[in-house]
Scaffold this active site. Structure first.
Site, PDB file in Angstrom:
ATOM      1  N   ASP A   8       0.892  -1.170   0.000  1.00  0.00           N
ATOM      2  CA  ASP A   8       0.000   0.000   0.000  1.00  0.00           C
ATOM      3  C   ASP A   8       0.927   1.216   0.000  1.00  0.00           C
ATOM      4  O   ASP A   8       1.679   1.422   0.954  1.00  0.00           O
ATOM      5  CB  ASP A   8      -0.845  -0.042   1.275  1.00  0.00           C
ATOM      6  N   GLY A  30      -9.736   5.173  -5.622  1.00  0.00           N
ATOM      7  CA  GLY A  30      -8.466   4.475  -5.853  1.00  0.00           C
ATOM      8  C   GLY A  30      -7.325   4.946  -4.971  1.00  0.00           C
ATOM      9  O   GLY A  30      -7.505   5.276  -3.791  1.00  0.00           O
ATOM     10  N   VAL A  31      -6.142   5.004  -5.592  1.00  0.00           N
ATOM     11  CA  VAL A  31      -4.961   5.389  -4.798  1.00  0.00           C
ATOM     12  C   VAL A  31      -5.063   6.858  -4.372  1.00  0.00           C
ATOM     13  O   VAL A  31      -4.597   7.234  -3.287  1.00  0.00           O
ATOM     14  CB  VAL A  31      -3.660   5.110  -5.589  1.00  0.00           C
ATOM     15  N   ASP A  32      -5.722   7.674  -5.180  1.00  0.00           N
ATOM     16  CA  ASP A  32      -5.931   9.094  -4.846  1.00  0.00           C
ATOM     17  C   ASP A  32      -6.695   9.194  -3.525  1.00  0.00           C
ATOM     18  O   ASP A  32      -6.307   9.924  -2.600  1.00  0.00           O
ATOM     19  CB  ASP A  32      -6.738   9.732  -5.984  1.00  0.00           C
ATOM     20  N   SER A 115      -2.859   5.401 -14.169  1.00  0.00           N
ATOM     21  CA  SER A 115      -3.882   5.171 -15.203  1.00  0.00           C
ATOM     22  C   SER A 115      -4.353   3.724 -15.341  1.00  0.00           C
ATOM     23  O   SER A 115      -5.227   3.453 -16.177  1.00  0.00           O
ATOM     24  CB  SER A 115      -3.390   5.636 -16.590  1.00  0.00           C
ATOM     25  N   GLY A 117      -6.017   1.817 -13.258  1.00  0.00           N
ATOM     26  CA  GLY A 117      -7.236   1.457 -12.522  1.00  0.00           C
ATOM     27  C   GLY A 117      -8.455   2.021 -13.209  1.00  0.00           C
ATOM     28  O   GLY A 117      -8.831   1.591 -14.303  1.00  0.00           O
ATOM     29  N   TYR A 119      -8.764   4.544 -14.902  1.00  0.00           N
ATOM     30  CA  TYR A 119      -8.492   5.057 -16.257  1.00  0.00           C
ATOM     31  C   TYR A 119      -8.198   3.954 -17.277  1.00  0.00           C
ATOM     32  O   TYR A 119      -7.941   4.235 -18.438  1.00  0.00           O
ATOM     33  CB  TYR A 119      -7.378   6.107 -16.220  1.00  0.00           C
TER      34      TYR A 119
HETATM   35  N1  APR Z   1      -1.346   1.653  -3.022  1.00  0.00           N
HETATM   36  C1  APR Z   1      -0.782   1.353  -4.228  1.00  0.00           C
HETATM   37  N2  APR Z   1      -1.490   1.217  -5.363  1.00  0.00           N
HETATM   38  C2  APR Z   1      -2.833   1.367  -5.277  1.00  0.00           C
HETATM   39  C3  APR Z   1      -3.496   1.678  -4.062  1.00  0.00           C
HETATM   40  C4  APR Z   1      -2.680   1.818  -2.911  1.00  0.00           C
HETATM   41  N3  APR Z   1      -3.204   2.116  -1.710  1.00  0.00           N
HETATM   42  N4  APR Z   1      -4.835   1.775  -4.314  1.00  0.00           N
HETATM   43  C5  APR Z   1      -5.000   1.521  -5.621  1.00  0.00           C
HETATM   44  N5  APR Z   1      -3.806   1.269  -6.207  1.00  0.00           N
HETATM   45  C6  APR Z   1      -3.514   0.952  -7.609  1.00  0.00           C
HETATM   46  C7  APR Z   1      -4.643   0.352  -8.414  1.00  0.00           C
HETATM   47  O1  APR Z   1      -4.709  -1.060  -8.184  1.00  0.00           O
HETATM   48  C8  APR Z   1      -4.179   0.672  -9.828  1.00  0.00           C
HETATM   49  O2  APR Z   1      -3.268  -0.323 -10.270  1.00  0.00           O
HETATM   50  O3  APR Z   1      -3.236   2.180  -8.256  1.00  0.00           O
HETATM   51  C9  APR Z   1      -3.405   1.985  -9.669  1.00  0.00           C
HETATM   52  C10 APR Z   1      -4.103   3.220 -10.231  1.00  0.00           C
HETATM   53  O4  APR Z   1      -5.503   3.055 -10.091  1.00  0.00           O
HETATM   54  P1  APR Z   1      -6.467   4.315  -9.745  1.00  0.00           P
HETATM   55  O5  APR Z   1      -6.222   4.703  -8.340  1.00  0.00           O
HETATM   56  O6  APR Z   1      -7.838   3.925 -10.160  1.00  0.00           O
HETATM   57  O7  APR Z   1      -5.912   5.506 -10.661  1.00  0.00           O
HETATM   58  P2  APR Z   1      -6.110   5.787 -12.218  1.00  0.00           P
HETATM   59  O8  APR Z   1      -6.399   4.565 -13.001  1.00  0.00           O
HETATM   60  O9  APR Z   1      -4.919   6.613 -12.599  1.00  0.00           O
HETATM   61  O10 APR Z   1      -7.428   6.686 -12.258  1.00  0.00           O
HETATM   62  C11 APR Z   1      -7.359   7.979 -11.714  1.00  0.00           C
HETATM   63  O11 APR Z   1      -9.252   7.614 -10.324  1.00  0.00           O
HETATM   64  O12 APR Z   1      -9.207   7.761  -8.059  1.00  0.00           O
HETATM   65  C12 APR Z   1      -9.529   8.443  -9.199  1.00  0.00           C
HETATM   66  O13 APR Z   1      -9.189  10.726  -8.619  1.00  0.00           O
HETATM   67  C13 APR Z   1      -8.682   9.660  -9.385  1.00  0.00           C
HETATM   68  O14 APR Z   1     -10.022  10.445 -11.188  1.00  0.00           O
HETATM   69  C14 APR Z   1      -8.786   9.845 -10.864  1.00  0.00           C
HETATM   70  C15 APR Z   1      -8.754   8.420 -11.384  1.00  0.00           C
END
Ligand code: APR
Length: 163
Positions: A8, A30-32, A115, A117, A119
């Site tokens: 994480d 997601g990670v955000d 991107s 997840g 995206y």
């Molecule tokens: N630690 C590490 N990796 C993580 C965690 C974490 N705690 N949580 C999720 N991930 C991974 C997901 O499994 C994925 O492989 O981060 C990667 C990116 O996924 P997303 O968080 O969905 O980001 P993204 O695909 O870039 O989409 C961005 O999602 O959360 C919203 O505000 C964000 O609108 C933006 C979009």
């Protein structure tokens, strides 16, 4: 050194972690969402003063309650069909984040799979792009960490790096 780990990202003791943000920089899922929850509300206050971030660019804030000193926020492209500049924009995310890290004397940095997840960027294509750019900067950092959230993602990076 490029060292993939399964973790994480909010728990990593590195100089900077990278956030897969959206253009508003005001948090999301997601990670955000995980990073904003772990860093605390001061992060949202700091982001509100940044007036957003274009796709492919990067912005830096303190890490607040995180173990990491800095958070580098970058906005990845949403995958459409691979014919809308997605690959170049993802490359820009990694390059601009690493460049911004250098400017802030960051020595250890961890990336989530930008991107891949919400995206929907294909994970294999994204990992190839990530490793390509990480290799350009490899010797200017002590450690660049692809932080994988699943075993499958970790194996993907290990295979690319050993190939
Ligand atoms: N630690 C590490 N990796 C993580 C965690 C974490 N705690 N949580 C999720 N991930 C991974 C997901 O499994 C994925 O492989 O981060 C990667 C990116 O996924 P997303 O968080 O969905 O980001 P993204 O695909 O870039 O989409 C961005 O999602 O959360 C919203 O505000 C964000 O609108 C933006 C979009």
């Amino acid at each position: 050194m490029i060292e993939p780990v399964r973790a994480d990202i909010t728990q990593l003791h590195v100089d900077a972690i990278v956030n897969a943000a959206n253009n508003s920089l005001l948090g999301g899922g997601g990670v955000d969402g995980a990073i904003h929850r772990a860093a605390g509300s001061a992060l949202l206050d700091a982001c509100q003063h940044l007036s957003g971030c274009p796709t492919g660019e990067a912005r830096i804030t303190p890490g607040f309650n995180l173990p990491a000193q800095y958070i580098i926020h970058t906005v990845g492209p949403a995958w459409q069909d691979g014919h809308h500049g997605e690959k170049q924009l993802l490359e820009n995310c990694y390059r601009n984040s690493l460049q911004l890290a250098l400017e802030n004397n960051v020595k250890t940095i961890a990336f989530p799979g930008i991107s891949t997840g919400v995206y929907s960027f294909p994970k294999d294509k994204a990992a190839e792009i990530a490793v390509k750019v990480m290799r350009e900067f490899e010797y200017r950092f002590e450690k660049i960490i692809p932080c994988c959230f699943s075993e499958g993602d970790l194996v993907l990076y290990q295979n690319i790096l050993s190939g």
